[in-house]
Every structure is written in C-alpha cells, then in structure tokens.
Write a protein that holds these residues in place. Structure first.
Motif, PDB file in Angstrom:
ATOM      1  N   VAL A  82       0.826  -1.207   0.000  1.00 38.86           N
ATOM      2  CA  VAL A  82       0.000   0.000   0.000  1.00 38.86           C
ATOM      3  C   VAL A  82       0.859   1.254   0.000  1.00 38.86           C
ATOM      4  N   ALA A  83       1.997   1.219   0.668  1.00 38.53           N
ATOM      5  CA  ALA A  83       2.884   2.384   0.679  1.00 38.53           C
ATOM      6  C   ALA A  83       3.324   2.760  -0.729  1.00 38.53           C
ATOM      7  N   GLN A  84       3.428   1.764  -1.618  1.00 38.21           N
ATOM      8  CA  GLN A  84       3.873   2.005  -2.987  1.00 38.21           C
ATOM      9  C   GLN A  84       2.716   2.231  -3.965  1.00 38.21           C
ATOM     10  N   PRO A 103       8.103   0.657  13.234  1.00 39.58           N
ATOM     11  CA  PRO A 103       9.112   1.718  13.145  1.00 39.58           C
ATOM     12  C   PRO A 103      10.309   1.475  14.067  1.00 39.58           C
ATOM     13  N   THR A 104      10.103   0.810  15.205  1.00 37.59           N
ATOM     14  CA  THR A 104      11.200   0.471  16.119  1.00 37.59           C
ATOM     15  C   THR A 104      11.886  -0.823  15.704  1.00 37.59           C
ATOM     16  N   LEU A 105      11.092  -1.812  15.294  1.00 38.03           N
ATOM     17  CA  LEU A 105      11.644  -3.131  14.989  1.00 38.03           C
ATOM     18  C   LEU A 105      12.325  -3.197  13.633  1.00 38.03           C
ATOM     19  N   MET A 106      11.853  -2.416  12.678  1.00 39.44           N
ATOM     20  CA  MET A 106      12.338  -2.508  11.301  1.00 39.44           C
ATOM     21  C   MET A 106      12.720  -1.126  10.776  1.00 39.44           C
ATOM     22  N   PRO A 107      13.788  -0.550  11.295  1.00 39.27           N
ATOM     23  CA  PRO A 107      14.129   0.819  10.877  1.00 39.27           C
ATOM     24  C   PRO A 107      14.629   0.927   9.448  1.00 39.27           C
ATOM     25  N   ASN A 108      14.948  -0.196   8.804  1.00 34.87           N
ATOM     26  CA  ASN A 108      15.534  -0.149   7.461  1.00 34.87           C
ATOM     27  C   ASN A 108      14.568  -0.546   6.352  1.00 34.87           C
ATOM     28  N   TYR A 113       6.822   4.167   8.144  1.00 33.71           N
ATOM     29  CA  TYR A 113       5.445   4.059   8.612  1.00 33.71           C
ATOM     30  C   TYR A 113       4.865   5.415   9.011  1.00 33.71           C
ATOM     31  N   VAL A 114       5.685   6.273   9.555  1.00 28.13           N
ATOM     32  CA  VAL A 114       5.186   7.544  10.073  1.00 28.13           C
ATOM     33  C   VAL A 114       4.734   8.464   8.945  1.00 28.13           C
ATOM     34  N   THR A 115       5.413   8.389   7.795  1.00 26.66           N
ATOM     35  CA  THR A 115       5.110   9.332   6.703  1.00 26.66           C
ATOM     36  C   THR A 115       4.444   8.681   5.491  1.00 26.66           C
ATOM     37  N   VAL A 305      -2.327   6.217  17.563  1.00 23.86           N
ATOM     38  CA  VAL A 305      -1.162   5.493  17.056  1.00 23.86           C
ATOM     39  C   VAL A 305       0.133   6.174  17.479  1.00 23.86           C
ATOM     40  N   ALA A 306       0.133   7.497  17.540  1.00 19.91           N
ATOM     41  CA  ALA A 306       1.326   8.199  18.030  1.00 19.91           C
ATOM     42  C   ALA A 306       1.645   7.785  19.462  1.00 19.91           C
ATOM     43  N   ASP A 307       0.607   7.678  20.301  1.00 16.05           N
ATOM     44  CA  ASP A 307       0.806   7.227  21.685  1.00 16.05           C
ATOM     45  C   ASP A 307       1.266   5.772  21.731  1.00 16.05           C
ATOM     46  N   GLN A 308       0.681   4.934  20.867  1.00 14.45           N
ATOM     47  CA  GLN A 308       1.054   3.522  20.832  1.00 14.45           C
ATOM     48  C   GLN A 308       2.513   3.335  20.419  1.00 14.45           C
ATOM     49  N   ARG A 309       2.984   4.171  19.513  1.00 15.55           N
ATOM     50  CA  ARG A 309       4.382   4.051  19.081  1.00 15.55           C
ATOM     51  C   ARG A 309       5.337   4.297  20.241  1.00 15.55           C
TER      52      ARG A 309
END
Length: 324
Positions: A82-84, A103-108, A113-115, A305-309
C-alpha cells in the motif's frame, strides 16, 4: 465565421484531445472497486473484522471493497504494497499494531510508517486471551507452576512482535517462566498447532480463539484487558491474577497511501463509521467475533497510534524483542 490563426487551431485541437482524460480525472470517486490489503493471514484478527466491515462500507460508497490478504513480516509486507500504491483511494490498508511496532523493529524498511500512510479510521480493538488444551492446566497459577518446573514450555503467537508475542513475553519475564516463543503467520495457523498439541499454549486475539473456546476445544486462562470481557465473563484478567497494570492488546485500523486526497479519506472514514453504527453488526463483532468496535475520527486514530508508538517502543526495548 472569423478566420482562425494557426495557434488558435492548435490550441483547440489540444483541448479536444485533453477533454476525455480530464473527464476521467474529475470522475466521481469511487468509480471502480477498492482494493483492501489485509496485512495478516485469512481467518485471523485483522482479516475477520476487515471482511465484516468491507461489505457495508462498499454498499455505502457504491463500489465493492475487495479484501486481499498479504500477510507476513509483522504486517510489513502488506503495508509495503500500500505504501507504494497510487494515492487515489483505490488501494487501502487494513493493519494491526505493526503500525506502532515496526518503526522500532524494522528501521531499514524501504518506507517510513510515520510518513507513508494517511489514517482512515479505527476498526476495533482485539483483546487477547491465553489458551491451553482442555486437558491442560486449569488456571493461570497452575500453568505458571508447571512452566517453572518444566523450563522451555512453548507458546504460539500470530507472528514476531505481534500483540500475542508481546503478551507472552511480558508474562514470561514478569513471572520468570522461561517460555519459548513460536511465531506463526497469523492467528489461524497458531491455533491449529495448539489444537494439535505441537505447542503448549497460545496468546491469541479473541476472533481466532473465542469460537474454539465456545466449542470446548480450548480452555481460556486469562484475558489481557484491564477489565473482564462481556463475551468471556468468567475468564479473569491478568491483573486479577497478580499482574497489576497488565494491558497488552491488538487493534485494527485502516490507512491509505500518503497523499490521498482529503475528501476521499473523509468519505472512507464516514463509510467505516456508518458500518460500525449498525446495532446488529456491533453485536456480531462484540458477541459473535469477540472484538470491541471502535470507530472515531481520522484525527483520533492519528493521536492513538502516536501514543502507541511511544508505548510499544518501551515494551520492545524492555523485552529485548528483535527481528533477525
């Protein structure tokens, strides 16, 4: 009739050529079916409520919502699709807590995810339940006693860093049980291995576990919510059994690619909330499927979701959860 210059003739011809494409660009949305990418396997906690709400959402919008399962990698495979996708409202994502965890587990990952996504709306909260076979331990206390005597007992989850994985990791660490996590690609295959005896227990979202509990094929020992669930009123919470503050749950929400027009996002949000307003459907979600209907605005989902992150980042670090 006045004479036309060469420039006027060329301009008129160009305009005539563009008219069909302009008409298509300005056609009312939606004018064709909408693809919904569900980020987990069929039959699980994301798939089931997504399919339940897709039909009435499609009826409201005047075009069907077609659900496609793209599970794996804590939801990031479906999210990547979906991002693409083009930000035109014809491809959307139904995703779970990976939106907060990944975003924490898969930074690469090749997307952020945020944008990469625009919020549509919050479908539901998926409580979790700890289950064993009917012949297994009769209570959480009995299970913990057995686990301490037999280090290395296994628990199934719907995937690495899924809500069920986190729920089991928190229990194992806080009670010093030494549980071994076994990850599956979704709740349904995890439940099958619990039923077969291949694993000792499972944390599962309620849509996958409640039907098996009602059939007497699984025994529930605890729920992960702060309060007891109305559809499992006899099952105590983790907090009631000595784990104060224990509250680890899954949730499902819909997203569109970033850049999707605001009016399209608002109409999708309206369609979702209209689907959730139906009393019979809410009852089916709550008492039939074991999920808690949510709904609300796009802004509310963004804040949630911001709080969940933030919260999930702390859990991942405390439990040293990694994806190799």
């Amino acid at each position: 009739m006045p004479d036309l210059s060469r420039r006027q003739i060329v301009a008129a011809a160009t305009a005539a050529t563009l008219l069909p494409s302009l008409a298509r660009a300005q056609a009312p949305w939606p004018s064709r079916p909408i693809r919904v990418v569900a980020s987990y396997a069929p039959g699980g906690g994301v798939d089931v409520p997504t399919r339940l709400l897709a039909e009435p959402m499609g009826a409201f919008l005047g075009q069907p919502l077609v659900v496609e399962n793209r599970g794996g990698a804590t939801g990031s495979i479906g999210a990547s699709v979906v991002a693409q996708a083009a930000p035109d409202g014809y491809t959307i994502l139904s995703d779970a807590s990976g939106q907060a965890l990944n975003p924490t587990l898969m930074p690469n990952l090749p997307f952020d995810y945020v944008t990469a996504f625009a919020p549509i709306g919050h479908l539901c909260t998926l409580p979790q339940v700890l289950v064993v076979l009917p012949g297994g331990p009769q209570s959480l206390a009995a299970l913990m006693e057995r686990a301490r005597k037999n280090r290395g007992m296994t628990y199934a989850s719907s995937g690495i860093a899924s809500g069920p994985h986190l729920a089991g990791a928190v229990l194992s660490r806080r009670a010093d049980l030494g549980l071994v996590h076994v990850a599956y690609r979704g709740s349904a295959p995890a439940m099958q291995d619990v039923l077969s005896g291949a694993v000792d227990m499972a944390f599962s979202t309620t849509p996958a576990a409640v039907p098996l509990i009602r059939e007497g094929r699984l025994r529930p020992l605890a729920v992960t919510t702060r309060e007891r669930l109305p559809f499992l009123p006899d099952v105590p919470t983790m907090a009631e059994q000595g784990f104060e503050g224990y509250d680890v749950n899954e949730w499902v929400a819909m997203w569109a690619p970033a850049g999707t027009p605001g009016p399209v996002l608002e109409r999708l949000n309206t369609a979702l909330n209209e689907a959730l307003r139906d009393a019979a459907r809410r009852d089916r979600m709550l008492n039939g499927m074991g999920v808690l209907p949510t709904g609300g605005s796009r802004e509310e989902l963004a804040r949630f979701v911001a709080d969940q992150r933030v919260a999930m980042r702390e859990v991942v670090r405390a439990e040293n959860i990694r994806i190799e």
